[in-house]
Write an enzyme that holds these catalytic residues in place. Structure first.
Site, PDB file in Angstrom:
ATOM      1  N   ARG A 158      14.049   7.027  -8.109  1.00 25.59           N
ATOM      2  CA  ARG A 158      12.845   7.735  -8.582  1.00 25.59           C
ATOM      3  C   ARG A 158      12.476   8.875  -7.640  1.00 25.59           C
ATOM      4  O   ARG A 158      11.305   9.272  -7.546  1.00 25.59           O
ATOM      5  CB  ARG A 158      11.674   6.760  -8.669  1.00 25.59           C
ATOM      6  CG  ARG A 158      11.817   5.809  -9.823  1.00 25.59           C
ATOM      7  CD  ARG A 158      10.927   4.588  -9.630  1.00 25.59           C
ATOM      8  NE  ARG A 158      11.278   3.586 -10.622  1.00 25.59           N
ATOM      9  CZ  ARG A 158      10.514   3.244 -11.647  1.00 25.59           C
ATOM     10  NH1 ARG A 158       9.339   3.795 -11.812  1.00 25.59           N
ATOM     11  NH2 ARG A 158      10.922   2.348 -12.494  1.00 25.59           N
TER      12      ARG A 158
ATOM     13  N   ALA B 164       0.830  -1.206   0.000  1.00 25.18           N
ATOM     14  CA  ALA B 164       0.000   0.000   0.000  1.00 25.18           C
ATOM     15  C   ALA B 164       0.867   1.260   0.000  1.00 25.18           C
ATOM     16  O   ALA B 164       0.643   2.182  -0.789  1.00 25.18           O
ATOM     17  CB  ALA B 164      -0.937  -0.006   1.215  1.00 25.18           C
TER      18      ALA B 164
ATOM     19  N   ASP C  60      -3.508  -3.412   4.744  1.00 31.47           N
ATOM     20  CA  ASP C  60      -3.966  -4.280   5.834  1.00 31.47           C
ATOM     21  C   ASP C  60      -4.296  -3.524   7.118  1.00 31.47           C
ATOM     22  O   ASP C  60      -4.884  -4.106   8.032  1.00 31.47           O
ATOM     23  CB  ASP C  60      -2.885  -5.317   6.156  1.00 31.47           C
ATOM     24  CG  ASP C  60      -2.800  -6.423   5.128  1.00 31.47           C
ATOM     25  OD1 ASP C  60      -3.543  -6.379   4.140  1.00 31.47           O
ATOM     26  OD2 ASP C  60      -1.983  -7.338   5.327  1.00 31.47           O
TER      27      ASP C  60
ATOM     28  N   CYS D 286       3.047 -12.575  -0.413  1.00 28.03           N
ATOM     29  CA  CYS D 286       2.239 -13.633  -1.027  1.00 28.03           C
ATOM     30  C   CYS D 286       3.124 -14.724  -1.642  1.00 28.03           C
ATOM     31  O   CYS D 286       2.697 -15.862  -1.806  1.00 28.03           O
ATOM     32  CB  CYS D 286       1.351 -13.065  -2.132  1.00 28.03           C
ATOM     33  SG  CYS D 286       0.521 -11.547  -1.682  1.00 28.03           S
TER      34      CYS D 286
ATOM     35  N   VAL E  78       8.594   4.455  12.504  1.00 31.58           N
ATOM     36  CA  VAL E  78       7.879   5.637  12.996  1.00 31.58           C
ATOM     37  C   VAL E  78       7.263   5.266  14.342  1.00 31.58           C
ATOM     38  O   VAL E  78       6.579   4.244  14.464  1.00 31.58           O
ATOM     39  CB  VAL E  78       6.800   6.089  11.994  1.00 31.58           C
ATOM     40  CG1 VAL E  78       5.927   7.181  12.597  1.00 31.58           C
ATOM     41  CG2 VAL E  78       7.459   6.582  10.718  1.00 31.58           C
TER      42      VAL E  78
ATOM     43  N   ASN F 109      -2.668  -3.005  -2.895  1.00 28.95           N
ATOM     44  CA  ASN F 109      -2.107  -2.364  -4.091  1.00 28.95           C
ATOM     45  C   ASN F 109      -3.085  -1.377  -4.710  1.00 28.95           C
ATOM     46  O   ASN F 109      -2.702  -0.264  -5.098  1.00 28.95           O
ATOM     47  CB  ASN F 109      -1.723  -3.440  -5.121  1.00 28.95           C
ATOM     48  CG  ASN F 109      -0.384  -4.058  -4.780  1.00 28.95           C
ATOM     49  OD1 ASN F 109       0.648  -3.445  -4.966  1.00 28.95           O
ATOM     50  ND2 ASN F 109      -0.410  -5.259  -4.232  1.00 28.95           N
TER      51      ASN F 109
HETATM   52  C1  FAD Z   1       2.481 -15.791   3.537  1.00 29.49           C
HETATM   53  C2  FAD Z   1       1.503 -14.797   2.963  1.00 29.49           C
HETATM   54  C3  FAD Z   1       0.852 -15.085   1.778  1.00 29.49           C
HETATM   55  C4  FAD Z   1      -0.061 -14.163   1.254  1.00 29.49           C
HETATM   56  N1  FAD Z   1      -0.703 -14.463   0.079  1.00 29.49           N
HETATM   57  C5  FAD Z   1      -1.579 -13.572  -0.446  1.00 29.49           C
HETATM   58  C6  FAD Z   1      -2.238 -13.846  -1.667  1.00 29.49           C
HETATM   59  O1  FAD Z   1      -2.030 -14.912  -2.275  1.00 29.49           O
HETATM   60  N2  FAD Z   1      -3.111 -12.918  -2.167  1.00 29.49           N
HETATM   61  C7  FAD Z   1      -3.342 -11.733  -1.520  1.00 29.49           C
HETATM   62  O2  FAD Z   1      -4.134 -10.904  -2.034  1.00 29.49           O
HETATM   63  N3  FAD Z   1      -2.716 -11.443  -0.363  1.00 29.49           N
HETATM   64  C8  FAD Z   1      -1.852 -12.323   0.192  1.00 29.49           C
HETATM   65  N4  FAD Z   1      -1.199 -12.031   1.365  1.00 29.49           N
HETATM   66  C9  FAD Z   1      -1.511 -10.769   2.055  1.00 29.49           C
HETATM   67  C10 FAD Z   1      -0.653  -9.626   1.522  1.00 29.49           C
HETATM   68  O3  FAD Z   1       0.684  -9.946   1.600  1.00 29.49           O
HETATM   69  C11 FAD Z   1      -0.951  -8.380   2.341  1.00 29.49           C
HETATM   70  O4  FAD Z   1      -2.325  -8.107   2.278  1.00 29.49           O
HETATM   71  C12 FAD Z   1      -0.183  -7.164   1.836  1.00 29.49           C
HETATM   72  O5  FAD Z   1       1.194  -7.353   1.977  1.00 29.49           O
HETATM   73  C13 FAD Z   1      -0.606  -5.930   2.604  1.00 29.49           C
HETATM   74  O6  FAD Z   1       0.161  -4.848   2.210  1.00 29.49           O
HETATM   75  P1  FAD Z   1       0.358  -3.605   3.168  1.00 29.49           P
HETATM   76  O7  FAD Z   1       1.260  -2.666   2.466  1.00 29.49           O
HETATM   77  O8  FAD Z   1      -0.948  -3.124   3.652  1.00 29.49           O
HETATM   78  O9  FAD Z   1       1.036  -4.203   4.476  1.00 29.49           O
HETATM   79  P2  FAD Z   1       2.414  -4.962   4.666  1.00 29.49           P
HETATM   80  O10 FAD Z   1       2.776  -5.761   3.487  1.00 29.49           O
HETATM   81  O11 FAD Z   1       2.298  -5.657   5.985  1.00 29.49           O
HETATM   82  O12 FAD Z   1       3.446  -3.773   4.789  1.00 29.49           O
HETATM   83  C14 FAD Z   1       3.421  -2.891   5.862  1.00 29.49           C
HETATM   84  C15 FAD Z   1       4.836  -2.431   6.074  1.00 29.49           C
HETATM   85  O13 FAD Z   1       4.829  -1.405   7.038  1.00 29.49           O
HETATM   86  C16 FAD Z   1       5.971  -1.532   7.850  1.00 29.49           C
HETATM   87  N5  FAD Z   1       5.674  -0.853   9.111  1.00 29.49           N
HETATM   88  C17 FAD Z   1       4.676  -1.133   9.981  1.00 29.49           C
HETATM   89  N6  FAD Z   1       4.688  -0.259  11.003  1.00 29.49           N
HETATM   90  C18 FAD Z   1       5.710   0.591  10.759  1.00 29.49           C
HETATM   91  C19 FAD Z   1       6.227   1.712  11.463  1.00 29.49           C
HETATM   92  N7  FAD Z   1       5.693   2.109  12.615  1.00 29.49           N
HETATM   93  N8  FAD Z   1       7.294   2.345  10.933  1.00 29.49           N
HETATM   94  C20 FAD Z   1       7.857   1.926   9.764  1.00 29.49           C
HETATM   95  N9  FAD Z   1       7.408   0.871   9.067  1.00 29.49           N
HETATM   96  C21 FAD Z   1       6.336   0.225   9.558  1.00 29.49           C
HETATM   97  C22 FAD Z   1       6.148  -3.032   8.001  1.00 29.49           C
HETATM   98  O14 FAD Z   1       7.484  -3.346   8.309  1.00 29.49           O
HETATM   99  C23 FAD Z   1       5.723  -3.535   6.627  1.00 29.49           C
HETATM  100  O15 FAD Z   1       6.808  -3.722   5.748  1.00 29.49           O
HETATM  101  C24 FAD Z   1      -0.288 -12.937   1.923  1.00 29.49           C
HETATM  102  C25 FAD Z   1       0.387 -12.662   3.114  1.00 29.49           C
HETATM  103  C26 FAD Z   1       1.269 -13.571   3.633  1.00 29.49           C
HETATM  104  C27 FAD Z   1       1.981 -13.243   4.924  1.00 29.49           C
END
Ligand code: FAD
Length: 459
Positions: A73, A13, A288, A46, A83, A310
């Site tokens: 970029r 995201a 998430d 994923c 944070v 995404n």
């Molecule tokens: C094993 C696995 C398989 C999956 N398979 C699928 C699939 O097949 N299809 C699907 O749609 N989804 C799947 N998912 C779910 C998908 O990966 C997540 O929904 C997606 O990554 C969410 O993206 P996000 O950016 O919201 O959060 P995240 O990917 O969790 O990224 C959040 C980031 O924020 C960082 N962060 C958090 N708090 C702080 C802070 N205070 N300061 C700095 N950084 C911080 C974290 O380190 C992390 O890198 C899967 C997940 C897992 C674990």
């Protein structure tokens, strides 16, 4: 005047938002600073089960864009930097560099919260012991692979039989482990109705995975060195050389909540359709860490999926960059697999439909992926829920072999369009023997659901 966008969280995201904002605004108009706690940015969690299984050799293949590529970029991505506080009134965030503990405040004109989700880790004895692994990040995946490489024993226990647990059970099976899959619910995959989960149970057992339902884990037993050696449930003890946890996630929203941003019943940050945090003019949130509108049930839910993260990031980046975009909500579509068994759902399960106050009928059919005479025709089970009075499609679940899973997309489109199951029977879907029977399995299910609606006196 040059504005500054601050992004918290450097994965799906957050970096989608940052990248889209950068596409729309030049660096002299918009400075972008992104904070990421981990080593990696823009990685695919994923893909972790497929990396552990050996389908993907190199974790770099799971990285869509490296930190260096983002920096090239003109996105000032600061990895290994967390944070720790958002000061909404002051328009600034406090961050801490993890390697040396240095803290700084960074001002923002616009803020994106994309902190993701945190895996559930119940406070059980031994849960933090070496040999117990989550699979949330690439670092987690690497730690698990290191354990597998350093362990001679071949017993693996996976706790949790949702899609991540099931995918990890397959990965370990393919690495020649004897796998036990412990599940608290009566059947695996609570994203399906129990009768459809039963099909997954049978298939998983057929693969040689020991599936234990209604298992309540009470302890991870450790040896004298403190390493995990067994998973103990209220009924039994399962030897384990490695333990993988897949017991769900919760929105990582504490930072936002502490700053006074609104969170919902599931703990996710609340936003409007433009992904702007409710009550805020310059703060957005996505992925998430937020709740989404379930368009079928008409309620907020927490559905942590990369596909949403995404899209929401793209919407945020467009709005931050001066354009206009919305994320109207979801219909609850998900697809996964265990070995050659494909598992998919969209819309509501029976329990969810009941909870949302719907009266409904169900129809379940067995059908094949190709014309019955065509080589490779594989069976699948399709279950459909339709509103009893109107015949409107409420949900679809599919379990079957090759070609089953992505058929759910037809139902997802029908749900989004608010179609009745009768209208679905007239959908002009493609047909040729290698691709489907003359009546596609989704249409066969829609036809049976239509009969059920009529039998119950629609209208
Ligand atoms: C094993 C696995 C398989 C999956 N398979 C699928 C699939 O097949 N299809 C699907 O749609 N989804 C799947 N998912 C779910 C998908 O990966 C997540 O929904 C997606 O990554 C969410 O993206 P996000 O950016 O919201 O959060 P995240 O990917 O969790 O990224 C959040 C980031 O924020 C960082 N962060 C958090 N708090 C702080 C802070 N205070 N300061 C700095 N950084 C911080 C974290 O380190 C992390 O890198 C899967 C997940 C897992 C674990």
């Amino acid at each position: 005047m040059r504005e500054r966008l601050v992004v918290i969280g450097g994965d799906a995201a957050g970096m989608s938002a940052a990248s889209q904002a950068r596409r729309l605004k030049d660096p002299d108009e918009l400075e972008i600073v992104a904070f990421e706690r981990g080593h990696h940015a823009s990685y695919s969690a994923c893909g972790i089960p497929y990396w552990v299984a050996g389908d993907v050799d190199d974790p770099e293949q799971l990285v869509a864009r490296t930190p260096e590529e983002h920096r090239a970029r003109h996105i000032d991505l600061r990895t290994r930097t967390e944070v720790t506080e958002i000061d909404v009134a002051g328009g600034r965030v406090r961050s801490r560099r993890l390697p040396d503990g240095q803290e700084v405040w960074t001002g923002f004109d616009k803020l994106v919260v994309a902190t993701g989700a945190r895996p559930v880790r119940p406070p059980l004895p031994g849960i933090d012991a070496p040999g117990v692994h989550g699979v949330q990040t690439l670092d987690d995946g690497q730690a698990l692979l290191d354990t597998l490489r350093g362990t001679k024993g071949r017993q693996a226990v996976v706790v949790g039989a949702g899609y991540i647990g099931v995918e990890m059970a397959e990965a370990l099976l393919r690495r020649d482990y004897e796998v036990t899959l412990l599940n608290r619910a009566p059947e695996p995959m609570t994203t399906l109705d129990p009768d459809m989960g039963r099909l997954v149970h049978e298939a998983v057992t057929g693969l040689g995975i020991r599936m234990v339902n209604e298992a309540e884990v009470t302890e991870i037993r450790t040896d004298e060195q403190g390493r995990a050696r067994a998973v103990v449930t209220s009924d039994a003890e399962y030897p384990a050389d490695v333990v993988v946890l897949g017991i769900g996630v919760r929105p990582e929203s504490e930072l936002a909540e502490a700053a006074g941003l609104p969170v919902g019943d599931f703990g996710g940050i609340l936003t409007d359709q433009a992904m702007r945090v409710r009550g805020q003019s310059a703060i957005w949130a996505g992925g998430d860490c937020v709740e989404v509108l379930d368009l079928v049930a008409g309620r907020q839910r927490h559905i942590p999926l990369g596909t949403h993260a995404n899209k929401q990031g793209q919407v945020i980046g467009t709005n931050v960059g001066g354009g206009y975009a919305t994320f109207p909500g979801v219909v609850g579509t998900a697809v996964s697999k265990v070995c050659d068994l494909e598992i998919a759902r969209t819309g509501l399960l029976e329990a969810e439909a009941r909870e949302a106050g719907f009266q409904f009928v169900t129809a379940t059919v067995e059908a094949t992926s190709r014309a019955g005479y065509f080589p490779g025709a594989a069976s699948m089970t399709v279950k459909m829920l339709a509103e009893r009075r109107t015949g409107r499609l409420l949900g679809t679940q599919i379990v079957g072999r090759e070609g089953a899973g992505k058929r759910v997309d037809v139902a997802a489109v029908a749900l989004t369009a608010g179609m009745t199951v009768e209208q679905m029977t007239a959908l002009d879907l493609g047909y040729a023997p290698p691709f489907s029977p003359v009546w596609d399995p989704v249409l066969v299910a829609a036809r049976k659901a239509t009969q059920a609606v009529r039998a119950h006196g629609a209208g």
